[in-house]
Design an enzyme around this catalytic site. Structure first.
Site, PDB file in Angstrom:
ATOM      1  N   HIS A  90     -69.546   5.163 -16.958  1.00  0.00           N
ATOM      2  CA  HIS A  90     -68.573   4.271 -17.594  1.00  0.00           C
ATOM      3  C   HIS A  90     -67.554   3.794 -16.563  1.00  0.00           C
ATOM      4  CE1 HIS A  90     -65.310   3.811 -21.005  1.00  0.00           C
ATOM      5  NE2 HIS A  90     -65.448   2.726 -20.262  1.00  0.00           N
ATOM      6  N   GLY A  96     -67.123  -0.626 -21.580  1.00  0.00           N
ATOM      7  CA  GLY A  96     -67.776   0.669 -21.725  1.00  0.00           C
ATOM      8  C   GLY A  96     -67.302   1.475 -22.913  1.00  0.00           C
ATOM      9  N   LYS A 120     -61.971  13.167 -30.733  1.00  0.00           N
ATOM     10  CA  LYS A 120     -62.394  12.151 -29.772  1.00  0.00           C
ATOM     11  C   LYS A 120     -63.873  12.254 -29.434  1.00  0.00           C
ATOM     12  CE  LYS A 120     -57.850  11.675 -27.583  1.00  0.00           C
ATOM     13  NZ  LYS A 120     -57.089  11.751 -26.295  1.00  0.00           N
ATOM     14  N   HIS A 148     -63.743   8.939 -15.685  1.00  0.00           N
ATOM     15  CA  HIS A 148     -64.500   7.797 -15.152  1.00  0.00           C
ATOM     16  C   HIS A 148     -65.269   8.196 -13.880  1.00  0.00           C
ATOM     17  CE1 HIS A 148     -63.317   4.532 -17.829  1.00  0.00           C
ATOM     18  NE2 HIS A 148     -62.087   5.007 -17.817  1.00  0.00           N
ATOM     19  N   HIS A 193     -54.248  -4.003 -17.658  1.00  0.00           N
ATOM     20  CA  HIS A 193     -54.254  -2.651 -18.221  1.00  0.00           C
ATOM     21  C   HIS A 193     -53.304  -1.745 -17.444  1.00  0.00           C
ATOM     22  CE1 HIS A 193     -55.879   0.221 -20.993  1.00  0.00           C
ATOM     23  NE2 HIS A 193     -56.376   1.008 -20.050  1.00  0.00           N
ATOM     24  N   GLN A 313     -70.300 -10.400 -30.039  1.00  0.00           N
ATOM     25  CA  GLN A 313     -69.803 -10.996 -28.801  1.00  0.00           C
ATOM     26  C   GLN A 313     -68.381 -11.475 -29.028  1.00  0.00           C
ATOM     27  OE1 GLN A 313     -71.779 -11.393 -25.771  1.00  0.00           O
ATOM     28  NE2 GLN A 313     -69.675 -11.576 -25.037  1.00  0.00           N
TER      29      GLN A 313
END
Length: 375
Positions: A90, A96, A120, A148, A193, A313
């Site tokens: 990811h 992801g 989670k 990650h 982000h 999408q």
């Protein structure tokens, strides 16, 4: 005076050898550039006078690479009831999170993943067992190999971690998968982000058994980078957002991990890009954020698993709505030149695999027709 025949023969032989070596190194990643070969993805129904409309061909660029048939075939014998494991690599801001959730909540399985509200992680066990796991991902096993974790980390960590989770050593087959995204949009999305407070400071970046030193991998900020402007974001030479997809897909051991003094920057870039292409090509599956339904179709045909609901999408994201000047866009492109080439390679391979799959599926366009979102 004419040269002796044996000198002429030797000269000719050396010339042919040089040409052969050049061709070998040019095509050593199992693909060769082909500038003259055009292609149009058509479905097998064309032989029955089913024409492909313009909207179906709008996203099909000129074929740039030639791949071996074995590279294009997507006929894996994944056995969810056996010892096979899907490993999801990811990468940040590639869609992801959405794809990872689809894997644990939207699969039509004999034994669906058990997801409890407020937790989670989901439990993704094989049919008939309460211990054996078929999916290694953020939403099933957590960040077990690090936040990650990249290809370098996962390949060294996953087998031992699976033994620990299943409480027994076992020989398994690992099927790596990932998602990629158009590099400029991905980079801008990561900037926004980080601007909102994301740091990923707890990522370990393990390579050859150790984490990088502060000298090898300096930080661009102290506690966080909240409010960072794009010029500052692009101005940090150690920003891991630069060429992130190439770095995370490559075998970093080949270049001395994060020690940039081992080889020249030019050689390092060439090795990383070549390694990323090789690892991507050898993965069981990769999808493209810009082609959600096509990626769903590719996954289903590859693993012979079905999703319950179709992917959607998204027509626009924060990155897609971020206006930047042409100068700043060129700067972003320069910083992500490796990712741009990697994505170009990935998209071409993706579309050629899609072409191979749909040759045996006359209903292909009914299933995956979609507008390309503004990503």
């Amino acid at each position: 005076m004419e040269a002796p025949w044996w000198k002429t023969a030797v000269g000719t032989g050396l010339g042919l050898l040089a040409i052969g070596l050049l061709a070998f190194y040019t095509c050593m990643d199992n693909s060769c550039m082909n500038q003259s070969d055009n292609f149009l993805l058509t479905n097998s129904g064309d032989r029955n006078n089913h024409a492909v409309s313009h909207r179906h061909a709008r996203d099909l660029p000129q074929k740039k690479y030639t791949f071996r048939p074995s590279t294009l075939e997507r006929d894996l014998d994944f056995n969810i009831s056996g010892t096979d494991v899907i490993v999801f690599l990811h990468m940040q801001k590639t869609g992801g999170t959405s794809f990872g959730r689809q894997l644990v909540t939207n699969m039509d399985l004999e034994r669906p993943c058990q997801c409890r509200r407020g937790q989670k992680r989901c439990q993704c066990y094989r049919p008939g067992t309460d211990r054996d796991i078929w999916l290694f991902s953020r939403f099933s096993t957590g960040w077990s190999c690090g936040l990650h974790a990249d290809w370098t980390e996962l390949k060294d960590c996953v087998p031992d971690m699976m033994d620990k989770k299943e409480k027994q050593p076992k020989k398994r087959r690992y099927f790596y998968i990932t998602m990629l995204r158009e590099p400029v949009a991905r980079y801008l999305s990561e900037w926004r982000h980080v601007q909102r407070g994301a740091t990923w400071k707890t990522s370990r970046h393990m390579c050859d058994g150790r984490m990088p030193s502060e000298k090898e991998l300096p930080s661009c900020f102290d506690d966080n980078w909240v409010g960072v402007e794009l010029d500052e974001f692009t101005g940090c030479p150690w920003n891991l957002a630069n060429n992130r997809q190439t770095r995370m897909l490559a075998d970093l051991s080949l270049v001395g991990c994060y020690n940039t003094s081992r080889v020249s920057q030019e050689q390092r870039n060439r090795i990383l890009l070549g390694s990323a292409k090789t690892n991507l090509r050898r993965m069981a599956f990769f999808g493209l954020t810009e082609f959600q339904k096509k990626s769903q179709y590719m996954f289903e045909r590859t693993f012979k698993l079905k999703f319950i609901e179709p992917f959607e999408q998204v027509n626009g994201t924060t990155a897609g709505r971020t206006p930047i000047s042409e100068d700043k866009r060129r700067k972003v492109e320069e910083l992500n030149a490796l990712d741009i080439e990697l994505y170009d390679y990935a998209k071409d391979l993706f579309l050629q695999r899609l072409e191979r799959l749909k040759q045996s599926d006359p209903d292909y366009y009914d299933y995956v027709d979609e507008e390309v979102g503004n990503w």
